[in-house]
Design a protein around this motif. Structure first.
Motif, PDB file in Angstrom:
ATOM      1  N   VAL A  27      -2.864   6.816   2.072  1.00  0.00           N
ATOM      2  CA  VAL A  27      -1.616   6.065   2.022  1.00  0.00           C
ATOM      3  C   VAL A  27      -0.389   6.945   1.817  1.00  0.00           C
ATOM      4  CG1 VAL A  27      -2.778   4.029   1.063  1.00  0.00           C
ATOM      5  CG2 VAL A  27      -1.722   5.697  -0.485  1.00  0.00           C
ATOM      6  N   ARG A  28       0.731   6.372   2.203  1.00  0.00           N
ATOM      7  CA  ARG A  28       2.039   6.878   1.811  1.00  0.00           C
ATOM      8  C   ARG A  28       2.514   5.951   0.702  1.00  0.00           C
ATOM      9  NH1 ARG A  28       7.511   7.259   5.556  1.00  0.00           N
ATOM     10  NH2 ARG A  28       8.828   8.216   3.948  1.00  0.00           N
ATOM     11  N   LYS A  29       3.077   6.513  -0.351  1.00  0.00           N
ATOM     12  CA  LYS A  29       3.619   5.703  -1.437  1.00  0.00           C
ATOM     13  C   LYS A  29       5.109   5.512  -1.188  1.00  0.00           C
ATOM     14  CE  LYS A  29       0.092   7.348  -4.572  1.00  0.00           C
ATOM     15  NZ  LYS A  29      -0.240   8.048  -5.800  1.00  0.00           N
ATOM     16  N   ALA A  30       5.536   4.272  -1.155  1.00  0.00           N
ATOM     17  CA  ALA A  30       6.928   3.939  -0.900  1.00  0.00           C
ATOM     18  C   ALA A  30       7.470   3.177  -2.109  1.00  0.00           C
ATOM     19  CB  ALA A  30       7.039   3.094   0.363  1.00  0.00           C
ATOM     20  N   GLU A  31       8.547   3.674  -2.693  1.00  0.00           N
ATOM     21  CA  GLU A  31       9.104   3.069  -3.898  1.00  0.00           C
ATOM     22  C   GLU A  31      10.547   2.649  -3.679  1.00  0.00           C
ATOM     23  OE1 GLU A  31       8.495   5.808  -7.117  1.00  0.00           O
ATOM     24  OE2 GLU A  31       6.325   5.564  -7.048  1.00  0.00           O
ATOM     25  N   GLU A  32      10.877   1.489  -4.227  1.00  0.00           N
ATOM     26  CA  GLU A  32      12.247   0.968  -4.191  1.00  0.00           C
ATOM     27  C   GLU A  32      12.809   0.917  -2.771  1.00  0.00           C
ATOM     28  OE1 GLU A  32      13.359  -0.432  -6.923  1.00  0.00           O
ATOM     29  OE2 GLU A  32      11.653   0.334  -8.051  1.00  0.00           O
ATOM     30  N   VAL A  33      12.018   0.356  -1.857  1.00  0.00           N
ATOM     31  CA  VAL A  33      12.382   0.267  -0.446  1.00  0.00           C
ATOM     32  C   VAL A  33      13.149  -1.033  -0.197  1.00  0.00           C
ATOM     33  CG1 VAL A  33      11.470   0.114   1.907  1.00  0.00           C
ATOM     34  CG2 VAL A  33      10.375   1.620   0.236  1.00  0.00           C
ATOM     35  N   LEU A  34      14.292  -0.907   0.479  1.00  0.00           N
ATOM     36  CA  LEU A  34      15.041  -2.093   0.897  1.00  0.00           C
ATOM     37  C   LEU A  34      14.304  -2.768   2.052  1.00  0.00           C
ATOM     38  CD1 LEU A  34      18.609  -0.530   0.869  1.00  0.00           C
ATOM     39  CD2 LEU A  34      17.710  -2.222  -0.764  1.00  0.00           C
ATOM     40  N   PRO A  35      14.318  -4.094   2.118  1.00  0.00           N
ATOM     41  CA  PRO A  35      13.607  -4.782   3.207  1.00  0.00           C
ATOM     42  C   PRO A  35      13.986  -4.272   4.599  1.00  0.00           C
ATOM     43  CG  PRO A  35      14.296  -6.372   1.561  1.00  0.00           C
ATOM     44  CD  PRO A  35      14.912  -5.056   1.165  1.00  0.00           C
ATOM     45  N   ASP A  36      15.253  -3.996   4.841  1.00  0.00           N
ATOM     46  CA  ASP A  36      15.687  -3.530   6.159  1.00  0.00           C
ATOM     47  C   ASP A  36      15.150  -2.142   6.506  1.00  0.00           C
ATOM     48  OD1 ASP A  36      17.040  -5.875   6.540  1.00  0.00           O
ATOM     49  OD2 ASP A  36      19.033  -5.036   6.148  1.00  0.00           O
ATOM     50  N   ASP A  37      14.706  -1.377   5.485  1.00  0.00           N
ATOM     51  CA  ASP A  37      14.193  -0.023   5.723  1.00  0.00           C
ATOM     52  C   ASP A  37      12.694  -0.006   6.022  1.00  0.00           C
ATOM     53  OD1 ASP A  37      16.735   0.964   5.317  1.00  0.00           O
ATOM     54  OD2 ASP A  37      16.371   1.497   3.208  1.00  0.00           O
ATOM     55  N   MET A  38      12.022  -1.138   5.824  1.00  0.00           N
ATOM     56  CA  MET A  38      10.567  -1.173   6.006  1.00  0.00           C
ATOM     57  C   MET A  38      10.111  -0.803   7.414  1.00  0.00           C
ATOM     58  SD  MET A  38       9.166  -4.264   3.617  1.00  0.00           S
ATOM     59  CE  MET A  38       7.461  -3.925   4.035  1.00  0.00           C
ATOM     60  N   SER A  66      -0.454  -2.756   4.048  1.00  0.00           N
ATOM     61  CA  SER A  66       0.471  -2.397   2.973  1.00  0.00           C
ATOM     62  C   SER A  66      -0.022  -3.097   1.716  1.00  0.00           C
ATOM     63  CB  SER A  66       1.916  -2.785   3.301  1.00  0.00           C
ATOM     64  OG  SER A  66       2.047  -4.178   3.463  1.00  0.00           O
ATOM     65  N   LEU A  67      -0.072  -2.341   0.612  1.00  0.00           N
ATOM     66  CA  LEU A  67      -0.576  -2.824  -0.673  1.00  0.00           C
ATOM     67  C   LEU A  67       0.606  -2.815  -1.640  1.00  0.00           C
ATOM     68  CD1 LEU A  67      -3.338  -3.357  -2.354  1.00  0.00           C
ATOM     69  CD2 LEU A  67      -2.998  -1.008  -3.107  1.00  0.00           C
ATOM     70  N   HIS A  68       0.981  -4.000  -2.109  1.00  0.00           N
ATOM     71  CA  HIS A  68       2.173  -4.151  -2.942  1.00  0.00           C
ATOM     72  C   HIS A  68       1.804  -4.211  -4.422  1.00  0.00           C
ATOM     73  CE1 HIS A  68       4.859  -5.022   0.527  1.00  0.00           C
ATOM     74  NE2 HIS A  68       3.668  -5.246   1.070  1.00  0.00           N
ATOM     75  N   HIS A  69       2.456  -3.330  -5.212  1.00  0.00           N
ATOM     76  CA  HIS A  69       2.130  -3.214  -6.628  1.00  0.00           C
ATOM     77  C   HIS A  69       2.990  -4.078  -7.531  1.00  0.00           C
ATOM     78  CE1 HIS A  69      -0.755  -0.023  -5.959  1.00  0.00           C
ATOM     79  NE2 HIS A  69       0.090   0.469  -5.082  1.00  0.00           N
ATOM     80  N   ARG A  70       4.028  -4.661  -6.966  1.00  0.00           N
ATOM     81  CA  ARG A  70       4.850  -5.592  -7.742  1.00  0.00           C
ATOM     82  C   ARG A  70       5.417  -6.629  -6.780  1.00  0.00           C
ATOM     83  NH1 ARG A  70      10.342  -4.535  -7.122  1.00  0.00           N
ATOM     84  NH2 ARG A  70      10.902  -2.430  -6.481  1.00  0.00           N
ATOM     85  N   MET A  71       5.859  -7.738  -7.342  1.00  0.00           N
ATOM     86  CA  MET A  71       6.436  -8.794  -6.522  1.00  0.00           C
ATOM     87  C   MET A  71       7.731  -8.280  -5.902  1.00  0.00           C
ATOM     88  SD  MET A  71       4.190 -11.082  -6.663  1.00  0.00           S
ATOM     89  CE  MET A  71       4.950 -12.496  -5.912  1.00  0.00           C
ATOM     90  N   PRO A  72       7.977  -8.594  -4.639  1.00  0.00           N
ATOM     91  CA  PRO A  72       9.212  -8.138  -4.001  1.00  0.00           C
ATOM     92  C   PRO A  72      10.440  -8.757  -4.666  1.00  0.00           C
ATOM     93  CG  PRO A  72       7.646  -8.932  -2.362  1.00  0.00           C
ATOM     94  CD  PRO A  72       7.112  -9.298  -3.716  1.00  0.00           C
ATOM     95  N   GLY A  73      11.478  -7.967  -4.715  1.00  0.00           N
ATOM     96  CA  GLY A  73      12.781  -8.437  -5.190  1.00  0.00           C
ATOM     97  C   GLY A  73      13.807  -7.873  -4.228  1.00  0.00           C
ATOM     98  N   ALA A  74      14.852  -7.275  -4.766  1.00  0.00           N
ATOM     99  CA  ALA A  74      15.847  -6.630  -3.910  1.00  0.00           C
ATOM    100  C   ALA A  74      15.226  -5.440  -3.191  1.00  0.00           C
ATOM    101  CB  ALA A  74      17.045  -6.193  -4.736  1.00  0.00           C
ATOM    102  N   THR A  75      14.208  -4.823  -3.841  1.00  0.00           N
ATOM    103  CA  THR A  75      13.471  -3.712  -3.232  1.00  0.00           C
ATOM    104  C   THR A  75      11.983  -3.970  -3.389  1.00  0.00           C
ATOM    105  OG1 THR A  75      13.463  -2.396  -5.271  1.00  0.00           O
ATOM    106  CG2 THR A  75      15.319  -2.042  -3.738  1.00  0.00           C
ATOM    107  N   MET A  76      11.183  -3.161  -2.708  1.00  0.00           N
ATOM    108  CA  MET A  76       9.733  -3.287  -2.773  1.00  0.00           C
ATOM    109  C   MET A  76       9.104  -1.926  -3.063  1.00  0.00           C
ATOM    110  SD  MET A  76       9.198  -5.783   0.458  1.00  0.00           S
ATOM    111  CE  MET A  76      10.742  -5.400   1.249  1.00  0.00           C
ATOM    112  N   THR A  77       7.981  -1.950  -3.754  1.00  0.00           N
ATOM    113  CA  THR A  77       7.188  -0.753  -4.024  1.00  0.00           C
ATOM    114  C   THR A  77       5.787  -1.037  -3.499  1.00  0.00           C
ATOM    115  OG1 THR A  77       8.516  -0.138  -5.933  1.00  0.00           O
ATOM    116  CG2 THR A  77       6.266   0.745  -5.831  1.00  0.00           C
ATOM    117  N   PHE A  78       5.306  -0.160  -2.616  1.00  0.00           N
ATOM    118  CA  PHE A  78       4.021  -0.422  -1.978  1.00  0.00           C
ATOM    119  C   PHE A  78       3.411   0.876  -1.456  1.00  0.00           C
ATOM    120  CE2 PHE A  78       7.483  -0.985   1.009  1.00  0.00           C
ATOM    121  CZ  PHE A  78       7.090  -0.278   2.129  1.00  0.00           C
ATOM    122  N   GLU A  79       2.143   0.775  -1.084  1.00  0.00           N
ATOM    123  CA  GLU A  79       1.429   1.825  -0.364  1.00  0.00           C
ATOM    124  C   GLU A  79       1.224   1.307   1.050  1.00  0.00           C
ATOM    125  OE1 GLU A  79      -2.349   2.563  -2.247  1.00  0.00           O
ATOM    126  OE2 GLU A  79      -1.416   3.092  -4.153  1.00  0.00           O
TER     127      GLU A  79
END
Length: 170
Positions: A27-38, A66-79
């Motif tokens: 995986v790639r770890k992606a932290e604090e990603v804005l929805p438009d950047d996904m 994609s595996l999400h480690h927290r509920m999405p908000g303004a940003t998302m953190t996922f693998e």
């Protein structure tokens, strides 16, 4: 309950409860990603990862996820990455991106197939969470999406299949 991965079965438009097995992933770890950047992160990650895995003799064992480690908000953190036949030993650099060994969890989940474009995923997730709650279960983390249909620029989005997978308690 079944141990067959949901993506290996025909699409299921009704919520299905099953038990998943732990599966090694890269995986790639992606932290604090804005929805438009996904979309850009997904494209650059998979473009770099597929040939890197082939070059290292690592067999992809299922569709991208994609595996999400927290509920999405303004940003998302996922693998995001792929399940693999054998675990990655250490980190893998490709296309300026660092990929890591990880795994999909062994747990009880509710799953449903979303058929259609990615813009419908939010509504599909809402319906899944509502059904899980109505069935007396409490949604848990991490949750994930399995991109059963590989997207292409010229495809009809209505033909996309994404399996939503939601662990639960209770």
């Amino acid at each position: 309950m079944s141990e067959t991965p949901s993506w290996a079965a025909p699409p299921h438009e009704q919520v299905t409860y099953l038990t998943t097995q732990q599966i090694p992933t890269v995986v790639r770890k992606a932290e604090e990603v804005l929805p438009d950047d996904m979309p850009g992160i997904f494209d650059e990650s998979f473009t770099a990862l597929v040939p890197a895995l082939q070059e290292h003799g690592i067999q992809i064992a299922g569709p991208a996820f994609s595996l999400h480690h927290r509920m999405p908000g303004a940003t998302m953190t996922f693998e995001l990455g792929f399940p693999v036949a054998t675990p990655l030993d250490g980190e893998l650099e490709a296309g300026g991106i660092t990929f890591y060994p990880s795994s999909m969890p062994a747990t009880q989940v509710a799953t449903v197939s979303h058929l259609g474009g990615y813009d419908g995923l939010s509504g599909a997730w809402g319906a899944l969470m509502q059904q899980v709650g109505a069935d007396g279960r409490q949604p848990a983390l991490p949750f994930w999406e399995v991109y059963v249909t590989e997207p292409s620029p010229d495809m009809d989005p209505s033909t996309l299949r994404t399996d939503l997978v939601l662990p639960y308690e209770g």
